[in-house]
Design a protein around this motif. Structure first.
Motif, mmCIF file in Angstrom:
data_model
loop_
_atom_site.group_PDB
_atom_site.id
_atom_site.type_symbol
_atom_site.label_atom_id
_atom_site.label_comp_id
_atom_site.label_asym_id
_atom_site.label_seq_id
_atom_site.Cartn_x
_atom_site.Cartn_y
_atom_site.Cartn_z
ATOM 1 N N PRO A 1 59.059 36.718 36.581
ATOM 2 C CA PRO A 1 60.099 36.584 36.153
ATOM 3 C C PRO A 1 60.459 36.280 34.752
ATOM 4 O O PRO A 1 61.556 36.706 34.220
ATOM 5 C CB PRO A 1 60.907 35.785 37.159
ATOM 6 C CG PRO A 1 60.122 35.632 38.655
ATOM 7 C CD PRO A 1 58.839 35.921 38.109
ATOM 8 N N GLU A 2 59.388 35.759 34.399
ATOM 9 C CA GLU A 2 59.528 35.407 32.786
ATOM 10 C C GLU A 2 58.851 36.392 32.055
ATOM 11 O O GLU A 2 58.706 36.196 30.699
ATOM 12 C CB GLU A 2 58.535 33.946 32.725
ATOM 13 C CG GLU A 2 59.041 32.802 33.508
ATOM 14 C CD GLU A 2 58.811 32.663 34.862
ATOM 15 O OE1 GLU A 2 59.436 32.081 35.663
ATOM 16 O OE2 GLU A 2 57.638 33.454 35.286
ATOM 17 N N GLY A 3 58.401 37.769 32.805
ATOM 18 C CA GLY A 3 58.021 38.851 31.774
ATOM 19 C C GLY A 3 56.714 38.365 31.560
ATOM 20 O O GLY A 3 56.001 39.391 30.747
ATOM 21 N N ARG A 4 55.571 37.839 32.074
ATOM 22 C CA ARG A 4 54.203 37.528 32.019
ATOM 23 C C ARG A 4 53.395 38.386 33.039
ATOM 24 O O ARG A 4 53.857 38.672 34.026
ATOM 25 C CB ARG A 4 54.009 36.054 32.122
ATOM 26 C CG ARG A 4 54.594 34.937 30.998
ATOM 27 C CD ARG A 4 53.996 35.264 29.684
ATOM 28 N NE ARG A 4 52.495 35.455 29.456
ATOM 29 C CZ ARG A 4 51.920 35.416 28.175
ATOM 30 N NH1 ARG A 4 52.594 35.424 27.487
ATOM 31 N NH2 ARG A 4 50.595 35.694 28.389
ATOM 32 N N ILE A 5 52.444 38.822 32.457
ATOM 33 C CA ILE A 5 51.458 39.592 33.432
ATOM 34 C C ILE A 5 51.103 38.598 34.282
ATOM 35 O O ILE A 5 50.504 37.442 34.161
ATOM 36 C CB ILE A 5 50.100 40.094 32.702
ATOM 37 C CG1 ILE A 5 50.696 41.261 31.694
ATOM 38 C CG2 ILE A 5 49.266 40.589 33.645
ATOM 39 C CD1 ILE A 5 49.563 41.802 30.660
ATOM 40 N N THR A 6 51.014 39.103 35.584
ATOM 41 C CA THR A 6 50.394 38.172 36.782
ATOM 42 C C THR A 6 49.337 38.928 37.501
ATOM 43 O O THR A 6 49.221 40.090 37.574
ATOM 44 C CB THR A 6 51.516 37.887 37.888
ATOM 45 O OG1 THR A 6 51.965 38.928 38.351
ATOM 46 C CG2 THR A 6 52.532 36.964 37.423
ATOM 47 N N THR A 7 48.269 38.123 38.180
ATOM 48 C CA THR A 7 47.438 38.877 39.056
ATOM 49 C C THR A 7 47.638 38.251 40.534
ATOM 50 O O THR A 7 48.142 37.069 40.695
ATOM 51 C CB THR A 7 46.025 38.783 38.783
ATOM 52 O OG1 THR A 7 45.615 37.265 38.631
ATOM 53 C CG2 THR A 7 45.793 39.246 37.320
ATOM 54 N N LEU A 8 47.042 39.136 41.405
ATOM 55 C CA LEU A 8 47.496 38.557 42.914
ATOM 56 C C LEU A 8 46.312 38.089 43.675
ATOM 57 O O LEU A 8 46.219 37.808 44.816
ATOM 58 C CB LEU A 8 47.751 40.006 43.735
ATOM 59 C CG LEU A 8 48.721 40.965 43.039
ATOM 60 C CD1 LEU A 8 49.035 42.268 44.101
ATOM 61 C CD2 LEU A 8 50.252 40.242 42.870
ATOM 62 N N GLY A 9 45.290 37.841 42.818
ATOM 63 C CA GLY A 9 44.168 37.214 43.466
ATOM 64 C C GLY A 9 43.067 38.242 44.120
ATOM 65 O O GLY A 9 43.424 39.239 44.188
ATOM 66 N N ARG A 10 41.825 37.642 44.445
ATOM 67 C CA ARG A 10 40.697 38.850 45.096
ATOM 68 C C ARG A 10 41.204 39.540 46.063
ATOM 69 O O ARG A 10 42.082 39.135 46.923
ATOM 70 C CB ARG A 10 39.448 37.998 45.450
ATOM 71 C CG ARG A 10 38.865 36.943 44.343
ATOM 72 C CD ARG A 10 38.203 38.149 43.591
ATOM 73 N NE ARG A 10 37.439 37.544 42.259
ATOM 74 C CZ ARG A 10 36.577 37.894 41.803
ATOM 75 N NH1 ARG A 10 36.148 39.465 41.758
ATOM 76 N NH2 ARG A 10 35.963 37.368 40.662
ATOM 77 N N GLY A 11 40.981 40.800 46.191
ATOM 78 C CA GLY A 11 41.395 41.730 46.925
ATOM 79 C C GLY A 11 42.844 42.303 46.773
ATOM 80 O O GLY A 11 43.463 42.927 47.919
ATOM 81 N N GLY A 12 43.513 41.916 45.788
ATOM 82 C CA GLY A 12 44.823 42.139 45.602
ATOM 83 C C GLY A 12 45.110 43.668 45.454
ATOM 84 O O GLY A 12 46.452 43.967 45.686
ATOM 85 N N SER A 13 44.249 44.389 44.901
ATOM 86 C CA SER A 13 44.433 45.883 44.956
ATOM 87 C C SER A 13 44.883 46.329 46.150
ATOM 88 O O SER A 13 45.390 47.347 46.509
ATOM 89 C CB SER A 13 43.285 46.660 44.252
ATOM 90 O OG SER A 13 43.138 46.240 43.039
ATOM 91 N N ASP A 14 44.030 45.926 47.521
ATOM 92 C CA ASP A 14 44.717 46.373 48.771
ATOM 93 C C ASP A 14 45.969 46.044 49.013
ATOM 94 O O ASP A 14 46.766 47.021 49.703
ATOM 95 C CB ASP A 14 43.669 45.606 49.847
ATOM 96 C CG ASP A 14 42.372 46.221 49.959
ATOM 97 O OD1 ASP A 14 41.792 47.169 49.318
ATOM 98 O OD2 ASP A 14 41.512 45.677 50.824
ATOM 99 N N THR A 15 46.389 44.934 48.774
ATOM 100 C CA THR A 15 47.693 44.341 48.859
ATOM 101 C C THR A 15 48.636 45.260 48.073
ATOM 102 O O THR A 15 49.711 45.610 48.597
ATOM 103 C CB THR A 15 48.037 42.988 48.239
ATOM 104 O OG1 THR A 15 47.008 42.118 49.016
ATOM 105 C CG2 THR A 15 49.175 42.379 48.718
#
Length: 412
Positions: free
Chosen positions: A142-156
């Protein structure tokens, strides 16, 4: 046009040759009339390299900058995949998480997807784009920053896109050709399953099967996304891989679908704890706050107001658990005589939706282990799962014996 989501893991895009091979598979689906959303991971080894750079530069790193660095691996793959498809005369464009935008929470390095608006990509499909190549594993806070989803996040990411776009199917391309009844490296009789129910896959994923990430299966089950696990390295056919689907889409299944194992488990026992209301909360709250992932819990019968409490956790969290419980004891929140850790155990589980309507699975499992001279230390059950802790040295023997006893090499 119907939408298909195709996700390619790190090994499937590890080199330019593999990216070309993956792109050819995408081209085949485009020729069938699909608009395709391709989700890509970073090239194999790239994420670890980027994480290493961050940790070397700043041991106490800013999580926002960590995400900015680590997300770049997927951006590279997305651009290369789009270029490769363009060279094949397939209209393709790469998309980073913020361009879609994939809206997430602010929990950097462990963000959760909250929304995926479809307007931008649908507009481009309408203008003639056939493939949207999306960088997996990332979004925007929501602040406009890049986030990542944790390991295996591409499946999600892939499942979330399939749900958002109402995709016909979500194909997860990986280095294995489907979901097996157990690990083929341990049991040579392991058989590839044509179909498996969401609930079974969720249990297997959470119990140690590495084929799919747990969060992705949870999402697929919630939104009824048909998942197909398929190999990037074998010739394709319509019935390739394993379809993960709703229980009602499976005509007839074995009572047990698979045997899972988790090698790196530890059994921890608090000896002689006061048996009083609230003692479980006093033990497990500090563990939760310390980030210890507690799994199986057993409490012994109370004698003279004292009891033993046993739980399991991953071996790499034992020191964290010991520290949290020692601090709780020092504060006076709990009083125990001793804390005993056994770090040489493994968890073995049998999973199957057929257990709901069949009795005797637990008895059979315990008999098989007994016949092999394997002692059971802890037991837990759910509607479709039975798990036991045993000495790690018997792990492979237990998996093979249970696979044979439940005849998992046979179909249907």
């Amino acid at each position: 046009m119907p939408v298909l989501v195709m996700k390619f893991g790190g090994t499937s895009v590890a080199t330019l040759d593999r990216i070309r091979r993956a792109a050819k598979r995408v081209g085949v689906e485009v020729s069938k009339g699909y608009d395709v959303i391709v989700i890509v991971s970073a090239m194999s080894g790239e994420t670890n390299k980027l994480v290493g750079y961050v940790e070397e530069t700043s041991p106490l790193f800013d999580a926002r900058e960590y995400d900015a660095v680590v997300a770049s691996g997927e951006n590279v793959t997305a651009g290369l995949m789009a270029l490769t498809l363009q060279e094949m005369d397939v209209p393709a464009r790469s998309w980073q998480g913020w361009q879609v935008p994939v809206k997430t929470t602010s929990a950097h390095s462990a963000a959760r997807i909250e929304d995926i608006p479809t307007d931008n990509i649908r507009q481009k499909f309408g203008e003639g784009m056939k493939v949207a190549v999306v960088a997996g594993f990332q979004g925007i806070s929501p602040e406009g920053r890049i986030t990542t989803l944790g390991r295996g996040g591409s499946d999600t990411t892939a499942v979330a896109f399939a749900a958002a776009f109402g995709a016909e199917r979500c194909d997860i391309y990986t280095d294995v050709d489907g979901v097996y009844t157990t690990d083929p490296r341990i049991c040579e009789k392991a058989r590839k399953l044509d179909r498996i129910a969401f609930e079974e896959m969720l249990e297997l994923a959470s119990l140690g099967a590495k084929v799919l990430q747990t969060r992705s299966v949870e999402l697929a089950m919630r939104y009824k996304v048909r998942l197909r696990v398929v190999s990037s390295f074998e010739e394709q056919s319509d019935d390739a891989g394993t379809l993960v689907c709703a229980e009602e889409d499976i005509m007839e299944s074995n009572v047990v679908a698979g045997v899972a194992y988790s090698r790196d488990e530890a059994k921890m026992t608090l000896v002689s704890v006061a048996d009083r209301p609230g003692i479980a909360a006093a033990i497990f709250m500090p563990l939760s706050e310390a980030g210890v992932n507690v799994d199986m819990i057993v409490q012994n019968i109370s004698e003279e107001g004292r009891t033993d409490m046993t739980f399991s956790c991953p071996t790499n969290q034992v020191q964290r658990a010991e520290k949290a419980l020692a601090e709780a004891k020092t504060r006076g929140d709990i009083n125990f005589h001793d804390l005993v850790a056994d770090t040489a155990v493994a968890k073995i589980s049998v999973v199957g939706i057929g257990m709901r309507s069949h009795t005797g699975v637990a008895a059979k499992m315990f008999k098989v282990l007994s016949d092999e001279g394997i002692n059971i230390k802890v037991i837990t059950t759910s509607e479709i799962k039975i798990s036991v802790l045993i000495d790690r040295k018997y792990m492979e023997l237990a998996v093979q014996a249970l696979h044979d006893a439940f005849e998992l090499e046979k179909t249907g």
